[in-house]
Write an enzyme that holds these catalytic residues in place. Structure first.
Site, PDB file in Angstrom:
ATOM      1  N   LYS A   1      -1.426  12.746  -5.319  1.00  0.00           N
ATOM      2  CA  LYS A   1      -2.288  12.172  -6.368  1.00  0.00           C
ATOM      3  C   LYS A   1      -3.054  13.277  -7.099  1.00  0.00           C
ATOM      4  CE  LYS A   1      -2.925   7.530  -4.501  1.00  0.00           C
ATOM      5  NZ  LYS A   1      -1.943   7.418  -3.411  1.00  0.00           N
TER       6      LYS A   1
ATOM      7  N   ASP B   1       2.316  12.187  -1.236  1.00  0.00           N
ATOM      8  CA  ASP B   1       1.487  11.452  -2.205  1.00  0.00           C
ATOM      9  C   ASP B   1       0.170  12.196  -2.422  1.00  0.00           C
ATOM     10  OD1 ASP B   1       0.699   9.452  -3.915  1.00  0.00           O
ATOM     11  OD2 ASP B   1       0.277   7.980  -2.341  1.00  0.00           O
TER      12      ASP B   1
ATOM     13  N   ASN C   1      -3.006  24.808 -13.776  1.00  0.00           N
ATOM     14  CA  ASN C   1      -2.619  25.893 -12.876  1.00  0.00           C
ATOM     15  C   ASN C   1      -2.664  25.450 -11.409  1.00  0.00           C
ATOM     16  OD1 ASN C   1      -1.985  28.760 -12.487  1.00  0.00           O
ATOM     17  ND2 ASN C   1      -3.979  28.798 -11.441  1.00  0.00           N
TER      18      ASN C   1
HETATM   19  O1  C5P Z   1      -0.792  -1.807   1.924  1.00  0.00           O
HETATM   20  P1  C5P Z   1       0.197  -0.867   2.531  1.00  0.00           P
HETATM   21  O2  C5P Z   1      -0.173  -0.446   3.919  1.00  0.00           O
HETATM   22  O3  C5P Z   1       1.630  -1.354   2.446  1.00  0.00           O
HETATM   23  O4  C5P Z   1       0.104   0.428   1.612  1.00  0.00           O
HETATM   24  C1  C5P Z   1       1.086   1.448   1.691  1.00  0.00           C
HETATM   25  C2  C5P Z   1       0.785   2.531   0.686  1.00  0.00           C
HETATM   26  O5  C5P Z   1       0.804   2.025  -0.613  1.00  0.00           O
HETATM   27  C3  C5P Z   1      -0.557   3.221   0.865  1.00  0.00           C
HETATM   28  O6  C5P Z   1      -0.275   4.498   1.389  1.00  0.00           O
HETATM   29  C4  C5P Z   1      -1.180   3.313  -0.500  1.00  0.00           C
HETATM   30  O7  C5P Z   1      -1.297   4.646  -0.945  1.00  0.00           O
HETATM   31  C5  C5P Z   1      -0.187   2.650  -1.402  1.00  0.00           C
HETATM   32  N1  C5P Z   1      -0.817   1.610  -2.204  1.00  0.00           N
HETATM   33  C6  C5P Z   1      -1.092   1.850  -3.538  1.00  0.00           C
HETATM   34  N2  C5P Z   1      -1.618   0.858  -4.313  1.00  0.00           N
HETATM   35  C7  C5P Z   1      -1.870  -0.324  -3.787  1.00  0.00           C
HETATM   36  C8  C5P Z   1      -1.591  -0.567  -2.441  1.00  0.00           C
HETATM   37  C9  C5P Z   1      -1.073   0.424  -1.658  1.00  0.00           C
HETATM   38  O8  C5P Z   1      -0.851   2.942  -4.036  1.00  0.00           O
HETATM   39  N3  C5P Z   1      -2.373  -1.279  -4.540  1.00  0.00           N
END
Ligand code: C5P
Length: 249
Positions: free
Chosen positions: A63, A61, A69
């Site tokens: 992001k 992940d 590039n």
């Molecule tokens: O809340 P939890 O521990 O289940 O989150 C797991 C993953 O979900 C985190 O690594 C986070 O990057 C992602 N997440 C997200 N958006 C949210 C909640 C969690 O991207 N609203």
């Protein structure tokens, strides 16, 4: 990915020993893990290769929101580690997303997923950064941009899954974080109360747009990501089983 991998466990740890301990504890019950910036930075990329070597799928992940590039280089690096999924911000526009998609082509197992609007953002937050319209409108706009640029799917909150499945059609992956394992008060008999403890210590307290894994699958999610509700549960195996029951139901 097979059905077993529709629940992705987020390894949100700052130490590789904790991550390894959880992976060992889940054993064959879990086929798919998400590694984010925290663990990647703390543990290094070897851990990705280690999990892939054990036969696990790894969702890296990252992001990504960078010049095309640099995005392409990071996607190639993720592919070389054996990752199965990598994330890029659709807010970067078609050029950035397309660069990620193009870079992933040499890694047949690597899927590129687009992030749309960060789930904590409100219409007011969008207005502050010069974007009119509602979060839902912006989510759908960016999801269509990502699909048009060749992405394999999107990341979507439970609240947005239905909208996106209707808007994108049946094919794109929709990967849904921010889920709990069950609604309040429901299924207390399941897993001997593990779920209740998991919800109390897990996602429900922090996600304003949350939903259950079962609801997310029912609305059209291809995968759900579950972190603390499993990783901090008294019985992580039972908590994972509960999430997977949502995939089946
Ligand atoms: O809340 P939890 O521990 O289940 O989150 C797991 C993953 O979900 C985190 O690594 C986070 O990057 C992602 N997440 C997200 N958006 C949210 C909640 C969690 O991207 N609203």
């Amino acid at each position: 990915m097979d059905g077993r991998d529709r629940v992705i466990v987020a390894l949100d740890f700052d130490d590789r020993r904790d991550a390894r301990a959880l992976v060992a504890r889940l054993g064959d019950a879990c086929g798919s893990y998400k590694i984010g910036l925290e663990l990647l930075t703390a543990a290094g990329p070897d851990l990705v290769e280690e999990l892939v070597g054990q036969g696990h799928e790894v969702f890296l992940d990252l992001k990504l929101f960078e010049i095309p590039n640099s995005v392409a280089g990071a996607v190639r690096a993720a592919g070389a580690l054996g990752a199965s999924m990598v994330t890029v911000h659709a807010m970067g526009g078609t050029g950035i997303v397309a660069a990620a998609v193009e870079a992933a082509r040499e890694f047949p197992r690597l899927r590129v997923l687009a992030l749309t609007v960060v789930t904590s953002m409100t219409a007011s937050d969008l207005a502050d950064v010069g974007i009119g319209g509602t979060p839902d409108e912006q989510v759908l706009r960016l999801a269509r941009l990502a699909a048009g640029a060749g992405c394999d799917g999107v990341i979507a909150s439970p609240r947005e899954v239905g909208l996106l499945r209707a808007g994108l059609g049946p094919d794109p992956l929709i990967v849904t974080p921010g889920v709990t394992l069950q609604g309040r008060g429901a299924g207390a008999a399941v897993a001997g109360g593990v779920a209740g403890a998991a919800v109390a210590g897990g996602a429900a307290g922090v996600h304003s747009r949350t939903g259950t894994a079962q609801e997310a699958f029912a609305a059209g999610a291809s995968h759900v990501v579950v972190g603390r509700s499993i990783t901090r549960a008294a019985d992580p195996v039972a908590a994972l089983a509960l999430a997977r029951a949502g995939a089946a139901g």
